[in-house]
Design an enzyme around this catalytic site. Structure first.
Site, PDB file in Angstrom:
ATOM      1  N   GLY A 145       0.793  -1.223   0.000  1.00  0.00           N
ATOM      2  CA  GLY A 145       0.000   0.000   0.000  1.00  0.00           C
ATOM      3  C   GLY A 145       0.824   1.270   0.000  1.00  0.00           C
ATOM      4  O   GLY A 145       2.023   1.259   0.211  1.00  0.00           O
ATOM      5  N   SER A 146       0.195   2.382  -0.264  1.00  0.00           N
ATOM      6  CA  SER A 146       0.804   3.701  -0.184  1.00  0.00           C
ATOM      7  C   SER A 146      -0.102   4.706  -0.883  1.00  0.00           C
ATOM      8  O   SER A 146      -1.294   4.749  -0.599  1.00  0.00           O
ATOM      9  CB  SER A 146       2.209   3.729  -0.777  1.00  0.00           C
ATOM     10  OG  SER A 146       2.842   4.922  -0.398  1.00  0.00           O
ATOM     11  N   ARG A 147       0.440   5.442  -1.868  1.00  0.00           N
ATOM     12  CA  ARG A 147      -0.329   6.538  -2.444  1.00  0.00           C
ATOM     13  C   ARG A 147       0.059   6.762  -3.898  1.00  0.00           C
ATOM     14  O   ARG A 147       1.206   6.562  -4.292  1.00  0.00           O
ATOM     15  CB  ARG A 147      -0.054   7.801  -1.619  1.00  0.00           C
ATOM     16  CG  ARG A 147      -0.718   9.058  -2.127  1.00  0.00           C
ATOM     17  CD  ARG A 147      -0.506  10.152  -1.117  1.00  0.00           C
ATOM     18  NE  ARG A 147      -0.259  11.429  -1.737  1.00  0.00           N
ATOM     19  CZ  ARG A 147       0.027  12.548  -1.076  1.00  0.00           C
ATOM     20  NH1 ARG A 147       0.120  12.516   0.224  1.00  0.00           N
ATOM     21  NH2 ARG A 147       0.236  13.669  -1.711  1.00  0.00           N
TER      22      ARG A 147
END
EC number: 4.1.1.65
Length: 220
Positions: free
Chosen positions: A188-190
């Site tokens: 995950g992240s952005r």
């Protein structure tokens, strides 16, 4: 026969090694500690399933390929909608839309539009939490620009506190198709998008979106 769960290539080696390691732990537990062996086996299975879901890769096609539509490049929640200066490529104000990918989201990144890759750059950096205001410019990140013949869109994969493995498959000069995979961020992240000012948005702040399914914007 259609498989119930597709696993992304980025996770196959890790999952194989993890499965072998957990199997060895369970074997030792049943041999040496039979009283708690089933507890160890249950915890091992749960841990494996948690890691497994990080690498799921649902087979999603865009409903319709359209140069005027910008599809979500990732699953997650819209955490930023604002006019912001993009300092790396455009060096002027753009409409920024950012999608936060939590650990439970699909982590595949997909082309929001089709066209030609005109820019691709990797930047090492920090691992601030993905929602930190400075993560877009200080964290490890990869920046890609796609030109659909009428306009350019910038995509930025940003690592977070847990996500320290960004994969980007694009190269400058490559022709890409809308909806195809362009990268993967482990755990995950952005993903930031920078669109032309005045672009009509079809999403709102805090809205949950799905890659290749949710229309983010309509280009003029």
């Amino acid at each position: 026969m259609k498989l119930p769960l597709r696993i992304h290539a980025e996770g196959r080696r890790m999952l194989t090694l993890l499965l072998l390691g957990l199997a060895a732990i369970c074997f030792v537990a049943f041999t040496v500690l039979p009283n708690i062996a089933w507890i160890v086996a249950g915890v091992s299975l749960l841990f494996f399933l948690v890691i497994l879901q990080f690498f799921r890769n649902p087979n999603r096609l865009v409903p319709v390929e359209d140069d005027n539509l910008v599809y979500a490049p990732a699953d997650g929640k819209v955490v930023v909608i604002e006019e912001a200066t993009e300092p790396e490529y455009f060096k002027d104000k753009r409409l920024q839309v950012s999608i936060f990918m939590s650990p439970v989201n699909v982590h595949v990144n997909r082309n929001p539009i089709g066209g030609k890759v005109t820019y691709n750059a990797y930047h090492p950096g920090k691992y601030l939490v993905a929602w930190h205001p400075k993560s877009s410019t200080e964290n490890e990140r990869t920046t890609v620009v796609i030109d659909n013949g009428n306009t350019e869109i910038l995509l930025r994969q940003i690592a977070g506190a847990l996500a320290k493995r960004i994969k980007n498959y694009l190269e400058v000069g490559q022709e890409v198709r809308q909806g195809e995979d362009f990268g993967f961020i482990k755990f995950g992240s952005r993903v930031d998008m920078f669109l032309p000012l005045g672009t009509q948005l079809d999403v709102q702040l805090n809205q949950k979106v799905k890659g290749n399914k949710t229309v983010i914007a309509r280009l003029g």
